[in-house]
Write a protein that holds these residues in place. Structure first.
Motif, PDB file in Angstrom:
ATOM      1  N   PRO A   1       2.066  14.407   8.761  1.00  0.00           N
ATOM      2  CA  PRO A   1       2.828  13.441   9.075  1.00  0.00           C
ATOM      3  C   PRO A   1       2.135  12.465  10.294  1.00  0.00           C
ATOM      4  N   ASN A   2       1.143  13.275  10.762  1.00  0.00           N
ATOM      5  CA  ASN A   2       0.364  12.605  11.894  1.00  0.00           C
ATOM      6  C   ASN A   2      -0.462  11.583  11.347  1.00  0.00           C
ATOM      7  N   ILE A   3      -1.319  12.189  10.272  1.00  0.00           N
ATOM      8  CA  ILE A   3      -2.061  11.308   9.640  1.00  0.00           C
ATOM      9  C   ILE A   3      -1.360  10.001   8.751  1.00  0.00           C
ATOM     10  N   ALA A   4      -0.370  10.414   8.308  1.00  0.00           N
ATOM     11  CA  ALA A   4       0.394   9.299   7.417  1.00  0.00           C
ATOM     12  C   ALA A   4       0.769   8.279   8.542  1.00  0.00           C
ATOM     13  N   SER A   5       1.416   8.589   9.545  1.00  0.00           N
ATOM     14  CA  SER A   5       1.979   7.681  10.531  1.00  0.00           C
ATOM     15  C   SER A   5       0.803   6.785  11.199  1.00  0.00           C
ATOM     16  N   PHE A   6      -0.273   7.399  11.548  1.00  0.00           N
ATOM     17  CA  PHE A   6      -1.505   6.855  12.018  1.00  0.00           C
ATOM     18  C   PHE A   6      -1.817   5.745  11.136  1.00  0.00           C
ATOM     19  N   ALA A   7      -2.113   5.943   9.889  1.00  0.00           N
ATOM     20  CA  ALA A   7      -2.593   5.002   8.720  1.00  0.00           C
ATOM     21  C   ALA A   7      -1.715   3.810   8.681  1.00  0.00           C
TER      22      ALA A   7
ATOM     23  N   VAL B   1       0.917  -1.340  -0.146  1.00  0.00           N
ATOM     24  CA  VAL B   1      -0.001   0.018   0.098  1.00  0.00           C
ATOM     25  C   VAL B   1       1.111   1.172   0.061  1.00  0.00           C
ATOM     26  N   LEU B   2       0.738   2.292  -0.871  1.00  0.00           N
ATOM     27  CA  LEU B   2       1.304   3.541  -0.883  1.00  0.00           C
ATOM     28  C   LEU B   2       0.488   4.523  -0.337  1.00  0.00           C
ATOM     29  N   ILE B   3       0.718   5.413   0.801  1.00  0.00           N
ATOM     30  CA  ILE B   3       0.241   6.137   1.248  1.00  0.00           C
ATOM     31  C   ILE B   3       0.844   7.547   0.818  1.00  0.00           C
ATOM     32  N   VAL B   4      -0.040   8.640  -0.030  1.00  0.00           N
ATOM     33  CA  VAL B   4       0.391   9.995  -0.359  1.00  0.00           C
ATOM     34  C   VAL B   4      -0.310  10.990   0.405  1.00  0.00           C
ATOM     35  N   GLU B   5       0.381  11.321   1.515  1.00  0.00           N
ATOM     36  CA  GLU B   5      -0.316  12.276   2.516  1.00  0.00           C
ATOM     37  C   GLU B   5       0.815  13.193   3.236  1.00  0.00           C
ATOM     38  N   ASP B   6       0.568  14.582   3.153  1.00  0.00           N
ATOM     39  CA  ASP B   6       1.628  15.160   3.435  1.00  0.00           C
ATOM     40  C   ASP B   6       1.234  15.855   5.079  1.00  0.00           C
TER      41      ASP B   6
END
Length: 234
Positions: A17-23, A10-15
């Motif tokens: 950091p908290n949301i990206a780390s959480f997901a 899975v590739l997460i493209v999210e700027d």
């Protein structure tokens, strides 16, 4: 040498950091291999260099926004995409779906719901080749419309028409059930999978796109308060 890792990527493209780390934390706990990009252009490069099984894509990104990333990905393949939007904005969702996103989720989100949606979209993507390969329905013809099911191609009067994966599956479902009214819930179940967590507006968006692309070649009728149907063969 370590054995190959056959887990789904899975590739997460999210700027954020908290949301990206959480997901990432919840997806890795669920058994996925996760890569994170914080810019749209970087995410596109990663997806093109090593195509993931699924992309989770924020709309508002530096470098290249989620809409453009989706368009570029759809030009080169059918990698499933779940869009993230910071607002519960119907316009964002509709535009994302029209560009070819498979699902959307609004921030802030429940991480368990995100994992459930990822699994549902992947199941649907995995099931698609088996459906497409059915020998008894390799070609469907209805007036000027011809559907090559195995090749997932659609033609109107011999001219090719480009459909998104979901538009194609919805069209085949409606054509295979000509003369029958299918409710939005039935269409969600058959096309999006029984665990799909979206709402029935998704169906309306895709029907509108099919009407725009196919015109009178496939007259999809609205049955008010119920759903949609394609008239029976005459």
């Amino acid at each position: 040498m370590a054995p190959p890792d056959d887990r789904q990527r899975v590739l997460i493209v999210e700027d954020e950091p908290n949301i990206a780390s959480f997901a990432r934390m919840y997806l890795e706990a669920a058994g996925f291999v996760v890569t994170v990009a914080t810019r749209g252009d970087d995410g596109l490069r990663l997806a093109e260099a090593e195509p993931p099984h699924l992309v989770i894509l924020d709309l508002m990104l530096p470098g290249m926004d989620g809409y453009e990333v989706t368009k570029r990905l759809r030009q080169s393949g059918h990698t499933p995409i779940i869009m993230l939007t910071a607002r519960d904005d119907a316009v964002d969702k509709v535009v994302g779906l029209e560009l070819g996103a498979d699902d959307y989720i609004t921030k802030p989100f429940n991480p368990r719901e995100l994992v459930a949606r990822v699994r549902a979209v992947l199941r649907r993507a995995e099931a698609r080749p088996a459906r497409a390969g059915r020998p008894e329905a390799s070609t469907i013809e209805a007036g000027p419309l011809r559907i090559e099911v195995g090749g997932r191609e659609v033609f109107v009067d011999g001219e090719g028409v480009q459909l998104t994966p979901k538009e194609f599956d919805l069209l085949v479902t409606l054509i295979e059930n000509r003369g029958l009214v299918l409710t939005r819930e039935q269409l969600l179940e058959r096309v999006w999978g029984f665990t799909f967590l979206g709402d029935s507006r998704t169906i309306d968006v895709h029907v509108r796109q099919l009407r725009r692309k196919l015109g009178d070649a496939c007259p999809i009728q609205t049955v008010w308060g119920t759903g949609y149907k394609v008239p029976a063969k005459r």
